[in-house]
Design an enzyme around this catalytic site. Structure first.
Site, PDB file in Angstrom:
ATOM      1  N   SER A 211       0.752  -1.200   0.179  1.00 48.82           N
ATOM      2  CA  SER A 211      -0.008  -0.051  -0.082  1.00 48.82           C
ATOM      3  C   SER A 211       0.793   1.397   0.130  1.00 48.82           C
ATOM      4  O   SER A 211       0.409   2.509  -0.426  1.00 48.82           O
ATOM      5  CB  SER A 211      -0.947  -0.021   1.155  1.00 48.82           C
TER       6      SER A 211
ATOM      7  N   HIS B 195       2.376   4.614   4.914  1.00 52.06           N
ATOM      8  CA  HIS B 195       1.572   5.282   3.763  1.00 52.06           C
ATOM      9  C   HIS B 195       1.938   7.007   3.604  1.00 52.06           C
ATOM     10  O   HIS B 195       1.970   7.365   2.519  1.00 52.06           O
ATOM     11  CB  HIS B 195       0.106   5.525   4.321  1.00 52.06           C
TER      12      HIS B 195
END
Length: 332
Positions: A157, A207
């Site tokens: 991610s 992230h």
């Protein structure tokens, strides 16, 4: 990028067949099938499934958790590079791969496979490196050691956040981020905040580093006018890997030509080909070793340094299809 403890032997929820069906359907509709995106999907899925023929080659997830302290202390590059390809459970994998499928197809189609592959490599190195830098900075400047010592993360991610930044960098449109309408250029920031609010166990630092990596990649690409060195390296490696395939194909085509005949059917003009003579009846180029045309059977004789073709009157009236049929019967 997910953090926490990995559960061994997680029970399948039946989501992988849905992922496979969706991927096949998307690729079936495309006129050109992006190979790098397909390779990334396959690599992540195979690592999660760990089939028997790969089990002895792949390290376990406990050996590749992204932990800044272990990476810097042991200079563990395996954790640095491989952690992005591991996932903690099936839903984690499927969610990331669905996002990769959508982003990868768009980026690879617009950029080309070589440029896309070089971008993925650059974003991987940048996002992982920024995560290390941020974790170490929090420890040194703010005496906050949890991200440095205690956080263990895996997953694709972080790279997906970086790809989202690149994909939306020039977009003037608005997009829906989990029900919130925001400008596409700020979609990654909105998703970062919303995911952290509703899924607190994910790696905020990973992230955030992905977003920063995407921004830095765009800045570096915009300021550098020369050829991308990563793209050049990947193009050369791809050329080397394709060489055996090209060699096999050329060999196969050569053999096919030998099976189909030793000459070629030409047009009306006379071509000077070494070691061949052209039949005036059907314009087929024959080997000097032959006294009769392979195509129509017309004989040849030599006279004072030149070739005189003895043409059968019936041969001139034959159609090309009839000549080919006769040749098939001749060599069948």
């Amino acid at each position: 990028m997910d953090s926490g403890r990995w559960r061994r032997g997680a029970v399948s929820r039946g989501m992988l067949p849905l992922l496979a069906l969706h991927a096949v359907n998307e690729y079936y509709r495309l006129p050109w099938k992006p190979p790098v995106t397909a390779g990334l999907l396959a690599a992540n899925t195979l690592i999660y499934l760990r089939p028997p023929f790969l089990d002895s080659l792949l390290p376990f997830v406990d050996e590749v958790w992204f932990n800044p302290h272990l990476i810097l202390k042991n200079k563990d590059m395996r954790r640095f590079f491989l952690s992005v390809f591991y996932h903690v459970d099936e839903s984690h994998l499927v969610y990331n791969m669905m996002s990769l499928l959508w982003k990868g197809i768009q980026l690879e189609t617009s950029m080309g496979s070589t440029e896309f592959a070089s971008m993925v490599v650059a974003l991987l190195g940048l996002s992982q490196g920024i995560t290390l830098l941020l974790a170490k900075s929090l420890l040194v400047f703010f005496d906050y050691g949890r991200p440095y010592y205690s956080e263990y993360a895996v997953g694709f991610s972080g790279l997906l956040f970086a790809m989202k930044v690149v994909l939306n960098s020039r977009s003037e449109n608005f997009t829906n981020v989990h029900g919130l309408i925001v400008p596409a250029r700020y979609a990654a920031w909105a998703e970062l905040i919303l995911i952290q609010m509703f899924v607190p166990r994910v790696s905020f630092l990973g992230h955030l580093s992905g977003i920063l990596a995407g921004i830095l990649y765009l800045k570096l690409k915009g300021s550098y006018s020369g050829p991308n060195p990563l793209t050049t390296i990947i193009r050369e490696l791809t050329g080397l890997l394709r060489w055996p395939v090209r060699f096999i194909r050329s060999t196969f085509r050569l053999r096919r030509r030998r099976i189909l005949g030793r000459g070629t059917v030409g047009g009306g003009e006379r071509r000077s080909l070494s070691g061949t003579w052209r039949c005036q009846a059907c314009t087929y180029d024959n080997s000097d070793w032959l006294s009769n045309c392979e195509m129509c059977g017309t004989s040849r004789s030599s006279e004072s340094g030149g070739f005189l073709r003895q043409v059968s009157p019936r041969s001139r009236d034959l159609s090309l299809e009839e000549l080919r049929r006769r040749r098939v019967e001749r060599f069948g």
